[in-house]
Write an enzyme that holds these catalytic residues in place. Structure first.
Site, mmCIF file in Angstrom:
data_model
loop_
_atom_site.group_PDB
_atom_site.id
_atom_site.type_symbol
_atom_site.label_atom_id
_atom_site.label_comp_id
_atom_site.label_asym_id
_atom_site.label_seq_id
_atom_site.Cartn_x
_atom_site.Cartn_y
_atom_site.Cartn_z
ATOM 1 N N ASN A 143 -66.083 -38.910 2.230
ATOM 2 C CA ASN A 143 -66.473 -37.610 2.769
ATOM 3 C C ASN A 143 -67.949 -37.648 3.148
ATOM 4 O OD1 ASN A 143 -68.134 -36.537 0.452
ATOM 5 N ND2 ASN A 143 -66.203 -36.949 -0.602
ATOM 6 N N ASP A 147 -60.451 -35.417 -3.785
ATOM 7 C CA ASP A 147 -59.346 -34.794 -4.527
ATOM 8 C C ASP A 147 -58.145 -35.719 -4.621
ATOM 9 O OD1 ASP A 147 -60.620 -32.423 -5.139
ATOM 10 O OD2 ASP A 147 -60.187 -31.575 -3.163
ATOM 11 N N ASP A 162 -59.701 -34.229 -12.268
ATOM 12 C CA ASP A 162 -60.800 -33.301 -12.033
ATOM 13 C C ASP A 162 -61.819 -33.530 -13.151
ATOM 14 O OD1 ASP A 162 -62.481 -30.958 -12.035
ATOM 15 O OD2 ASP A 162 -61.045 -30.092 -10.641
ATOM 16 N N ILE A 163 -62.960 -34.074 -12.757
ATOM 17 C CA ILE A 163 -63.947 -34.510 -13.756
ATOM 18 C C ILE A 163 -64.485 -33.330 -14.549
ATOM 19 C CG2 ILE A 163 -66.174 -35.665 -14.067
ATOM 20 C CD1 ILE A 163 -65.550 -37.109 -11.365
ATOM 21 N N LYS A 179 -61.716 -23.399 -13.610
ATOM 22 C CA LYS A 179 -62.206 -24.630 -14.217
ATOM 23 C C LYS A 179 -62.833 -24.380 -15.590
ATOM 24 C CE LYS A 179 -62.801 -27.219 -9.972
ATOM 25 N NZ LYS A 179 -63.041 -28.614 -9.586
HETATM 26 O O1 C5P Z 1 -62.451 -27.832 -6.624
HETATM 27 P P1 C5P Z 1 -63.646 -28.308 -5.902
HETATM 28 O O2 C5P Z 1 -63.587 -29.762 -5.524
HETATM 29 O O3 C5P Z 1 -64.088 -27.481 -4.755
HETATM 30 O O4 C5P Z 1 -64.798 -28.122 -6.999
HETATM 31 C C1 C5P Z 1 -66.046 -28.640 -6.805
HETATM 32 C C2 C5P Z 1 -66.689 -28.933 -8.114
HETATM 33 O O5 C5P Z 1 -65.773 -29.616 -8.970
HETATM 34 C C3 C5P Z 1 -67.867 -29.870 -7.969
HETATM 35 O O6 C5P Z 1 -68.791 -29.567 -8.982
HETATM 36 C C4 C5P Z 1 -67.252 -31.228 -8.160
HETATM 37 O O7 C5P Z 1 -68.213 -32.181 -8.589
HETATM 38 C C5 C5P Z 1 -66.205 -30.935 -9.198
HETATM 39 N N1 C5P Z 1 -65.019 -31.815 -9.085
HETATM 40 C C6 C5P Z 1 -64.755 -32.709 -10.088
HETATM 41 N N2 C5P Z 1 -63.667 -33.537 -10.013
HETATM 42 C C7 C5P Z 1 -62.831 -33.472 -8.971
HETATM 43 C C8 C5P Z 1 -63.062 -32.539 -7.942
HETATM 44 C C9 C5P Z 1 -64.176 -31.740 -8.031
HETATM 45 O O8 C5P Z 1 -65.534 -32.767 -11.052
HETATM 46 N N3 C5P Z 1 -61.785 -34.266 -8.926
#
Ligand code: C5P
Length: 403
Positions: free
Chosen positions: A209, A278, A306-307, A341
């Site tokens: 990205n 994602d 999702d970290i 989250k």
């Molecule tokens: O859900 P979205 O990707 O929009 O959320 C963004 C936030 O979630 C950011 O802080 C990003 O670093 C974190 N994130 C994450 N792991 C993922 C996707 C997003 O920690 N797989």
């Protein structure tokens, strides 16, 4: 910037980088700091005390058993005099002796006897720096709140290339200046993720990205200036490591997940500024995929972990700040993300149409449970400072779910 009437004690230990401390003393004196130099015996084999005496304008001390020196300013007085103690270069030997609390020379005694913040700027061969013994000792110093500045990567005097170079004099000077600023996060550990992730399709192609990593790198620098011990987990970006920040490079979302979880285990704050992919291809082809003309290629994608949500689910978790890059309806998406989250703050920014990615300026809207604030468009470095100040306020007010 001025260091007028600020009192900095520099401990020089035995390493070839000692010659660079001549420049550092000059640069600090340019800013009107009062500088006193204490050398280990080993350091005197690289630079003479006379050199530092001339540059600092003050007597230089080496031995604990120097009667004249003790009569002028004894080790306890020196320790009390100092507002900052900076050991540069910090050799592997000095780091080991500090880690074990030795007091068998003047410098180690001063470090034990001072109430001032102590910083070390390690300088050594990359293999030595990577050794388990040095890493364990540095870990001990960090836990005790000693600031570890660097080391940097690059060419070494011994001909090696790697991590172990002392930070440059101007970088150490800037870190000393920052150390006298407002440091609400002193002694706190902050982990920041930054940049994109690359999800490999085959050996030459990936899904990535447009994140440049600039915002996350700026947050890491700002957190460091706020006094924090900072680990920056970086996806593939073309940016220099901010001096004094520990960097872990990763490529994929799964690697970032692992690196962040390991770094954040005992962190106080996590700022997820990375644009984590994602999805990843369900399979990574070992060989380059061949074009089959005329037939569409279907890629199956699997969801990545999702970290930040993994951190939110942990029993003992840091204060969590997420980023939300949205092309529309910022407020409702951000609010929803905060709840879904289970995190403590969301920094939302509009992207697309020339905003957000790959540009130097940005604007953020901050949301937290029960409040929000708008930070107007400004350079990412300034924005990061303001963001870190807000994070520090909310973190210190104990507004995390588990502070
Ligand atoms: O859900 P979205 O990707 O929009 O959320 C963004 C936030 O979630 C950011 O802080 C990003 O670093 C974190 N994130 C994450 N792991 C993922 C996707 C997003 O920690 N797989």
């Amino acid at each position: 910037m001025s260091l007028r009437q600020r009192r900095i004690l520099i401990g020089v230990t035995g390493g070839i980088a000692a010659y660079k401390i001549c420049e550092l003393v000059r640069r600090l004196r340019d800013l009107e700091a009062e500088v006193r130099v204490v050398m280990t015996e080993g350091a005197t084999h690289f630079v003479t005390p006379t050199t530092f005496q001339a540059l600092s304008g003050q007597p230089v001390r080496v031995s604990l058993w120097d009667e004249q020196g003790e009569a002028a300013m004894g080790h306890i007085e020196l320790a009390r005099w100092a507002e900052r103690v900076l050991i540069a270069p910090a050799s592997a030997d000095t780091i080991a002796r500090l880690a074990h609390g030795f007091a068998d020379d003047l410098l180690s005694t001063v470090v034990l006897a001072t109430a001032a913040p102590v910083y070390v700027a390690p300088a050594m061969n990359q293999q030595m720096w990577a050794s388990l013994a040095v890493q364990a000792n540095v870990g001990t110093l960090r836990v005790r709140g000693i600031g570890v500045l660097g080391p940097a990567d690059g060419d070494q005097a011994c001909g090696d290339i790697g991590s172990g170079r002392m930070l440059e004099p101007h970088e150490l000077r800037d870190l000393m200046v920052a150390s006298f600023g407002d440091q609400p996060l002193r002694g706190r550990r902050v982990v920041v993720s930054a940049g994109p992730t690359y999800e490999d399709i085959d050996p030459v192609r990936f899904i990535g990205n447009r994140s440049s990593g600039r915002m996350g790198f700026a947050v890491a620098s700002a957190a460091r200036d706020a006094g924090a011990d900072v680990t920056l987990v970086a996806g593939p970006v073309a940016l220099a490591t901010p001096p004094g920040v520990r960097r872990v490079d990763v490529r994929s979302a799964r690697q970032m997940h692992e690196a962040v979880l390991s770094a954040a285990r005992d962190a106080d704050i996590y700022v997820g500024a990375a644009a984590v992919g994602d999805y990843r291809p369900s399979e990574t082809s070992e060989h380059k995929l061949k074009k089959a003309s005329g037939t569409p290629l279907h890629l199956e994608l699997t969801e990545n972990p999702d970290i930040i949500a993994s951190l939110a689910a942990a029993e003992r978790r840091p204060f969590l700040v997420g980023f939300a890059a949205e092309t529309r309806e910022l407020a409702s998406y951000a609010g929803e993300k905060l709840r879904r989250k289970g995190i403590d703050m969301i920094a939302a920014n509009e992207v697309g149409g020339g905003k957000g990615f790959e540009v130097a300026d940005n604007a953020l809207h901050l949301y937290w449970p029960g409040g929000d604030e708008s930070l107007p468009e400004m350079p990412k470095t300034d924005l990061a400072r303001q963001l870190v100040a807000r994070i520090a306020e909310r973190f210190l007010s104990g507004s995390g779910t588990t502070p």
